[in-house]
Enzyme design. Structure first.
Site, short mmCIF file in Angstrom:
data_model
loop_
_atom_site.label_atom_id
_atom_site.label_comp_id
_atom_site.label_asym_id
_atom_site.label_seq_id
_atom_site.Cartn_x
_atom_site.Cartn_y
_atom_site.Cartn_z
N GLY A 143 0.78 -1.23 0.00
CA GLY A 143 0.00 0.00 0.00
C GLY A 143 0.81 1.29 0.00
O GLY A 143 0.37 2.29 0.56
N HIS B 110 -0.56 1.65 -13.52
CA HIS B 110 0.24 0.56 -14.07
C HIS B 110 1.69 1.03 -14.18
O HIS B 110 1.95 2.13 -14.67
CB HIS B 110 -0.30 0.15 -15.45
CG HIS B 110 0.44 -1.01 -16.02
ND1 HIS B 110 0.23 -2.30 -15.58
CD2 HIS B 110 1.43 -1.07 -16.95
CE1 HIS B 110 1.05 -3.11 -16.23
NE2 HIS B 110 1.78 -2.40 -17.06
N ASP C 208 -5.49 -3.10 -18.63
CA ASP C 208 -4.57 -1.96 -18.87
C ASP C 208 -4.86 -1.24 -20.18
O ASP C 208 -3.94 -0.81 -20.88
CB ASP C 208 -3.10 -2.45 -18.87
CG ASP C 208 -2.72 -3.15 -17.58
OD1 ASP C 208 -3.22 -2.76 -16.52
OD2 ASP C 208 -1.92 -4.11 -17.64
C1 GRF Z 1 2.68 -0.83 -7.84
O1 GRF Z 1 3.86 -1.00 -8.56
C2 GRF Z 1 1.55 -0.68 -8.80
O2 GRF Z 1 1.86 0.02 -9.95
C3 GRF Z 1 1.26 -2.10 -9.12
O3 GRF Z 1 1.43 -2.78 -7.88
C4 GRF Z 1 2.32 -2.07 -7.06
C5 GRF Z 1 1.63 -1.77 -5.76
O4 GRF Z 1 2.46 -1.35 -4.75
N1 GRF Z 1 -0.01 -2.24 -9.75
P1 GRF Z 1 1.85 -0.81 -3.38
O5 GRF Z 1 0.97 -1.88 -2.77
O6 GRF Z 1 1.10 0.45 -3.66
O7 GRF Z 1 3.05 -0.55 -2.51
#
Ligand code: GRF
Length: 214
Positions: free
Chosen positions: A12, A110, A151
């Site tokens: 998160g 993404h 996406d």
């Molecule tokens: C991020 O790299 C996002 O782009 C991808 O998953 C990751 C999530 O990271 N879809 P976090 O849970 O926000 O730290």
């Protein structure tokens, strides 16, 4: 006020960037109403609690099929009068019924410059492995609206990040987060709340309605 729900699966850090922007007063016009996780042990839920935001666990494993999971998610979102759903590292493919119930109201981040390194199978470190494997010199992140293809929906914001010699997927992932994702996602919410994306929202709705199975 734009009632916003953030859907998460893991650490998160993107959620944290949103919460920080919100508590600092940088998201005027938006309120973070709920954080929904498919995993009970997601650290993102602790981040929500610390920010005094409702955290909800909704696991697809507890439902007989995706459709019923989706209906339950729709109910939770409608009960809270959610106007915008933000997918911030949510690793569940959203059921079609949810996408149709909130046309032009779901955004995703993404970690590449769409249309490169995106679509089915491109998630987490795999995206950065593919970028390094292809030898690109520039990658980045994209915030887009969600339609029925992975996406694929209208692009809202993009930011480029340089690839450096010696990068590993982990190092590149971190740089893309720091230099792009954590900046773009709060910015996209702010601008969505300010009504700046009406063209993209309209395009997303037309695309969903154009689907013969809608
Ligand atoms: C991020 O790299 C996002 O782009 C991808 O998953 C990751 C999530 O990271 N879809 P976090 O849970 O926000 O730290």
């Amino acid at each position: 006020m734009l009632n916003t729900a953030v859907l998460v699966s893991g650490g998160g850090t993107n959620l944290q960037a949103i919460l920080d922007a919100w508590t600092a007063g940088n998201l005027p016009g938006a309120t973070i109403r709920a954080v929904i996780s498919n995993k009970a042990d997601a650290y993102a839920l602790i981040r929500a609690k610390k920010a005094d935001v409702e955290g909800i666990v909704l696991s697809p494993k507890e439902y007989p099929d995706k459709e019923m999971y989706g209906q339950s998610l729709i109910e939770i979102l409608r009960e809270r009068k959610i106007d915008l759903v933000v997918l911030a590292g949510f690793l569940v493919i959203l059921p079609v019924c949810v996408i149709r119930a909130f046309p032009g109201q779901i955004m995703n981040i993404h970690p590449s410059l769409i249309p490169s390194f995106c679509g089915p199978g491109y998630y987490g470190l795999k995206v950065h492995e593919a970028a390094l494997g292809r030898g690109v010199k520039v990658t980045g992140a994209t915030v887009h609206l969600v339609d029925e293809e992975a996406d694929h929906g209208p692009i809202l914001l993009q930011k480029a990040v340089g690839v450096q010699r010696g990068d590993t997927p982990e190092i590149l992932q971190r740089r893309v987060m720091e230099e792009a994702e954590w900046i773009l996602l709060p910015e996209a919410i702010r601008r969505y709340a300010a009504g700046e994306f009406s063209w993209e929202i309209q395009r997303c709705r037309e695309c969903l309605q154009g689907d013969p199975t809608f």
